[in-house]
Design an enzyme around this catalytic site. Sequence first.
Site, PDB file in Angstrom:
ATOM      1  N   CYS A   1      -2.123   4.503  -9.832  1.00 50.47           N
ATOM      2  CA  CYS A   1      -1.283   3.402 -10.336  1.00 50.47           C
ATOM      3  C   CYS A   1      -0.276   3.929 -11.338  1.00 50.47           C
ATOM      4  O   CYS A   1       0.676   3.237 -11.676  1.00 50.47           O
ATOM      5  CB  CYS A   1      -2.085   2.358 -11.102  1.00 50.47           C
ATOM      6  SG  CYS A   1      -3.265   1.436 -10.160  1.00 50.47           S
TER       7      CYS A   1
ATOM      8  N   HIS B   1       5.456  -1.852   3.243  1.00 43.65           N
ATOM      9  CA  HIS B   1       6.856  -1.609   2.869  1.00 43.65           C
ATOM     10  C   HIS B   1       7.792  -2.342   3.824  1.00 43.65           C
ATOM     11  O   HIS B   1       8.781  -2.938   3.406  1.00 43.65           O
ATOM     12  CB  HIS B   1       7.171  -0.110   2.912  1.00 43.65           C
ATOM     13  CG  HIS B   1       6.332   0.706   1.978  1.00 43.65           C
ATOM     14  ND1 HIS B   1       5.502   1.709   2.410  1.00 43.65           N
ATOM     15  CD2 HIS B   1       6.186   0.663   0.631  1.00 43.65           C
ATOM     16  CE1 HIS B   1       4.890   2.248   1.374  1.00 43.65           C
ATOM     17  NE2 HIS B   1       5.281   1.627   0.279  1.00 43.65           N
TER      18      HIS B   1
ATOM     19  N   LYS C   1      -7.037   3.627   7.014  1.00 39.07           N
ATOM     20  CA  LYS C   1      -7.197   4.445   8.226  1.00 39.07           C
ATOM     21  C   LYS C   1      -8.669   4.530   8.601  1.00 39.07           C
ATOM     22  O   LYS C   1      -9.022   4.456   9.767  1.00 39.07           O
ATOM     23  CB  LYS C   1      -6.625   5.842   7.990  1.00 39.07           C
ATOM     24  CG  LYS C   1      -5.113   5.815   7.955  1.00 39.07           C
ATOM     25  CD  LYS C   1      -4.542   7.144   8.456  1.00 39.07           C
ATOM     26  CE  LYS C   1      -3.027   7.142   8.396  1.00 39.07           C
ATOM     27  NZ  LYS C   1      -2.481   7.506   7.088  1.00 39.07           N
TER      28      LYS C   1
ATOM     29  N   CYS D   1      -5.402   5.353 -14.412  1.00 40.76           N
ATOM     30  CA  CYS D   1      -5.490   5.570 -12.953  1.00 40.76           C
ATOM     31  C   CYS D   1      -4.275   6.373 -12.521  1.00 40.76           C
ATOM     32  O   CYS D   1      -3.145   5.898 -12.632  1.00 40.76           O
ATOM     33  CB  CYS D   1      -5.523   4.252 -12.189  1.00 40.76           C
ATOM     34  SG  CYS D   1      -5.339   4.531 -10.403  1.00 40.76           S
TER      35      CYS D   1
ATOM     36  N   HIS E   1       4.758   2.392   5.375  1.00 43.53           N
ATOM     37  CA  HIS E   1       3.753   1.679   6.168  1.00 43.53           C
ATOM     38  C   HIS E   1       4.150   0.217   6.275  1.00 43.53           C
ATOM     39  O   HIS E   1       5.200  -0.197   5.776  1.00 43.53           O
ATOM     40  CB  HIS E   1       2.351   1.873   5.573  1.00 43.53           C
ATOM     41  CG  HIS E   1       2.210   1.429   4.140  1.00 43.53           C
ATOM     42  ND1 HIS E   1       2.367   0.119   3.743  1.00 43.53           N
ATOM     43  CD2 HIS E   1       1.963   2.126   3.004  1.00 43.53           C
ATOM     44  CE1 HIS E   1       2.193   0.026   2.434  1.00 43.53           C
ATOM     45  NE2 HIS E   1       1.956   1.236   1.954  1.00 43.53           N
TER      46      HIS E   1
ATOM     47  N   LYS F   1      -8.745  -4.860   3.481  1.00 42.79           N
ATOM     48  CA  LYS F   1      -7.615  -4.016   3.128  1.00 42.79           C
ATOM     49  C   LYS F   1      -7.368  -3.017   4.268  1.00 42.79           C
ATOM     50  O   LYS F   1      -8.320  -2.468   4.815  1.00 42.79           O
ATOM     51  CB  LYS F   1      -7.981  -3.257   1.843  1.00 42.79           C
ATOM     52  CG  LYS F   1      -6.802  -2.668   1.171  1.00 42.79           C
ATOM     53  CD  LYS F   1      -7.178  -2.064  -0.173  1.00 42.79           C
ATOM     54  CE  LYS F   1      -5.964  -1.305  -0.613  1.00 42.79           C
ATOM     55  NZ  LYS F   1      -6.018  -0.392  -1.618  1.00 42.79           N
TER      56      LYS F   1
ATOM     57  N   CYS G   1     -10.828   2.090 -10.712  1.00 45.67           N
ATOM     58  CA  CYS G   1      -9.579   1.348 -10.746  1.00 45.67           C
ATOM     59  C   CYS G   1      -9.739   0.064  -9.938  1.00 45.67           C
ATOM     60  O   CYS G   1     -10.237   0.113  -8.811  1.00 45.67           O
ATOM     61  CB  CYS G   1      -8.451   2.196 -10.149  1.00 45.67           C
ATOM     62  SG  CYS G   1      -6.987   1.235  -9.755  1.00 45.67           S
TER      63      CYS G   1
ATOM     64  N   HIS H   1      -7.329   0.700  -6.702  1.00 46.29           N
ATOM     65  CA  HIS H   1      -7.592   1.818  -5.783  1.00 46.29           C
ATOM     66  C   HIS H   1      -9.066   2.177  -5.645  1.00 46.29           C
ATOM     67  O   HIS H   1      -9.433   2.979  -4.787  1.00 46.29           O
ATOM     68  CB  HIS H   1      -6.799   3.053  -6.231  1.00 46.29           C
ATOM     69  CG  HIS H   1      -5.324   2.835  -6.178  1.00 46.29           C
ATOM     70  ND1 HIS H   1      -4.563   2.580  -7.292  1.00 46.29           N
ATOM     71  CD2 HIS H   1      -4.486   2.770  -5.120  1.00 46.29           C
ATOM     72  CE1 HIS H   1      -3.308   2.405  -6.924  1.00 46.29           C
ATOM     73  NE2 HIS H   1      -3.232   2.507  -5.619  1.00 46.29           N
TER      74      HIS H   1
HETATM   75  N1  MSP Z   1       6.932   2.274  -6.908  1.00 44.51           N
HETATM   76  C1  MSP Z   1       6.269   1.062  -7.213  1.00 44.51           C
HETATM   77  C2  MSP Z   1       7.272  -0.056  -7.418  1.00 44.51           C
HETATM   78  C3  MSP Z   1       8.325   0.180  -8.443  1.00 44.51           C
HETATM   79  S1  MSP Z   1       9.461  -1.129  -8.511  1.00 44.51           S
HETATM   80  C4  MSP Z   1      10.378  -0.834  -9.827  1.00 44.51           C
HETATM   81  C5  MSP Z   1       5.332   0.693  -6.064  1.00 44.51           C
HETATM   82  N2  MSP Z   1       5.543   1.346  -4.916  1.00 44.51           N
HETATM   83  S2  MSP Z   1       4.676   1.127  -3.572  1.00 44.51           S
HETATM   84  O1  MSP Z   1       5.240   2.025  -2.593  1.00 44.51           O
HETATM   85  O2  MSP Z   1       3.289   1.284  -3.859  1.00 44.51           O
HETATM   86  O3  MSP Z   1       4.874  -0.349  -3.133  1.00 44.51           O
HETATM   87  C6  MSP Z   1       6.164  -0.855  -2.855  1.00 44.51           C
HETATM   88  C7  MSP Z   1       6.081  -2.343  -2.525  1.00 44.51           C
HETATM   89  O4  MSP Z   1       5.320  -2.515  -1.321  1.00 44.51           O
HETATM   90  C8  MSP Z   1       5.382  -3.155  -3.610  1.00 44.51           C
HETATM   91  O5  MSP Z   1       6.044  -4.385  -3.836  1.00 44.51           O
HETATM   92  C9  MSP Z   1       4.008  -3.395  -3.030  1.00 44.51           C
HETATM   93  O6  MSP Z   1       3.421  -4.582  -3.469  1.00 44.51           O
HETATM   94  C10 MSP Z   1       4.333  -3.487  -1.549  1.00 44.51           C
HETATM   95  N3  MSP Z   1       3.157  -3.209  -0.738  1.00 44.51           N
HETATM   96  C11 MSP Z   1       2.446  -2.046  -0.665  1.00 44.51           C
HETATM   97  N4  MSP Z   1       1.370  -2.252   0.142  1.00 44.51           N
HETATM   98  C12 MSP Z   1       1.351  -3.531   0.597  1.00 44.51           C
HETATM   99  C13 MSP Z   1       0.607  -4.243   1.554  1.00 44.51           C
HETATM  100  N5  MSP Z   1      -0.456  -3.745   2.161  1.00 44.51           N
HETATM  101  N6  MSP Z   1       1.042  -5.491   1.866  1.00 44.51           N
HETATM  102  C14 MSP Z   1       2.203  -6.006   1.365  1.00 44.51           C
HETATM  103  N7  MSP Z   1       2.930  -5.349   0.484  1.00 44.51           N
HETATM  104  C15 MSP Z   1       2.391  -4.241  -0.139  1.00 44.51           C
HETATM  105  O7  MSP Z   1       4.485  -0.149  -6.262  1.00 44.51           O
END
Ligand code: MSP
Length: 500
Positions: free
Chosen positions: A128, A20, A299, A125, A17, A296, A143, A146
Amino acid sequence: MPFYITTAISYVNGVPHLGHAYEAIATDAIARHMRQRGEDVFFLTGTDEHGEPVADAAHAQGLEPRALADRNAERFQALMPQLEISNDFFIRTTDPEHMERVQEVLQRVYDNGHVYKGVYEGWYCPRCADFKVENEILEGNLCPIHEIPLTREREENYFFRLSSFQERLERLFAEHPTFVMPTHHYNEARSFILSGLQDVSLSRARLTWGVTVPWDPSHVFYVWFDALLNYYTALGYARPGNDLTERYWPANYHVIGKDILKFHTVFWPAMLMAAELPVPQHVFVHGFLLGADGRKMSKSLGNVLDPFEVMDQYGTDALRFYLMRDVAWGSDGAVGMDAARTRYESELANEYGNLASRTIAMISRYRDGVVPPAGTDEVLGRDFEGLAATVARMFDRADITQALELIWQRVRRLNRYVEERAPWQLARDAESAAALDETLASLAEGVRVVSVLLHPYMPASVDKLLTALGADGLGYAGAAFGPRGSGARVTPLEPLFPKR
Ligand code: MSP
């Protein structure tokens, strides 16, 4: 100099999304900037595939965890070229080489006496994959991230003696005030440490989807330690037959979101210390992208900005530019399609795109497509003095939004310069030939300089523009304003950011 930069690795329980994409783009901008400065960059990204959230999501869809991981990892991997991400390797924590090295490192931590067996009881959680301490739990046992109900868990675990690293972590923070940036996140991490560290679970007994604990195969490692170690293990096998660990470890920058601060700034350095490995230099923390309504993204609220929609409509560079421009680094930022459109039209199309086409068109029309071999305007030149060095200093602090603003002021300055000098009037009068030469040479030079500096943000558009300008080379030395474009032949340029 070797320069090693990483993103967090993404959970494969969901699909990519905007959050990422945002992190990958920001990290990519830093990696590209550092390459321009001649650094020997290694840029790592990847997927985090073990643990309860992935296992649960897979089972809910009637799949084996591995099948879900394969499917979604592929989507994350495919996203990288779509976003023009220049990563040097994509790690999956299910890679056997990663798993072996996790076992090796954690065995060393065990052998060094930093692990013991105990019973854990607490609020957990599953999303998390983390236990919550009492003071962070929301009312109704929810949590804090979440907002889903926590479950009471009690199980035999191996524990990592995090508490015994209290002093060393305090010292790390005291001696390295830029270990975590921006400062408010440094302060947050430091107060977490100062409030007193408790030991943390290193293994899970009930779960099978993970890396087996070598000294007790009835356990798998807690997913966070498996995941964090990706930054280290990848260097061992990213280039078969060439172990890059010596060359790149410790990492220069870990780029992460604020929700995973504790893991990267407390657990991770302690784990490295326990394994007798050097700790990273900096952890750069970004904020969260929120829906256009400031809430936040979700959907159900209908406020999700889909990165693919922005790319379809306006192109990849426009998405990259929009996110880097509109969301101040380190802070949360609201994003939406309307704001993306406004940035596209007012800045990319009307300011930069227009400047580029005007410059090329005027050189073609008035000087047969050759940048005049004239000196550049000294007054204009002064507005570029020190720019490249300041931008570099900002990148050193990951101030990529501020750096972009500084560059953009020069884009605007160049548009004003066109109006001030009105080349179309100079062209009418043979006596102004020298002034026209200087104007066109200065414009070509200014556009070249801002483009070299914009490369980390909009690599494909900058490439096209520099080619059309007959200017090659993205090297940082070329980010200084001076009379160098003379004699270059320009070629026609399709509108970089056409009206949509
Ligand atoms: N798998 C763990 C990270 C492990 S690192 C050794 C994780 N994964 S995640 O898919 O949830 O998130 C990956 C990255 O995307 C994280 O740095 C997280 O902060 C970032 N983001 C996820 N949602 C986000 C937003 N809505 N906005 C900006 N970045 C956010 O956490």
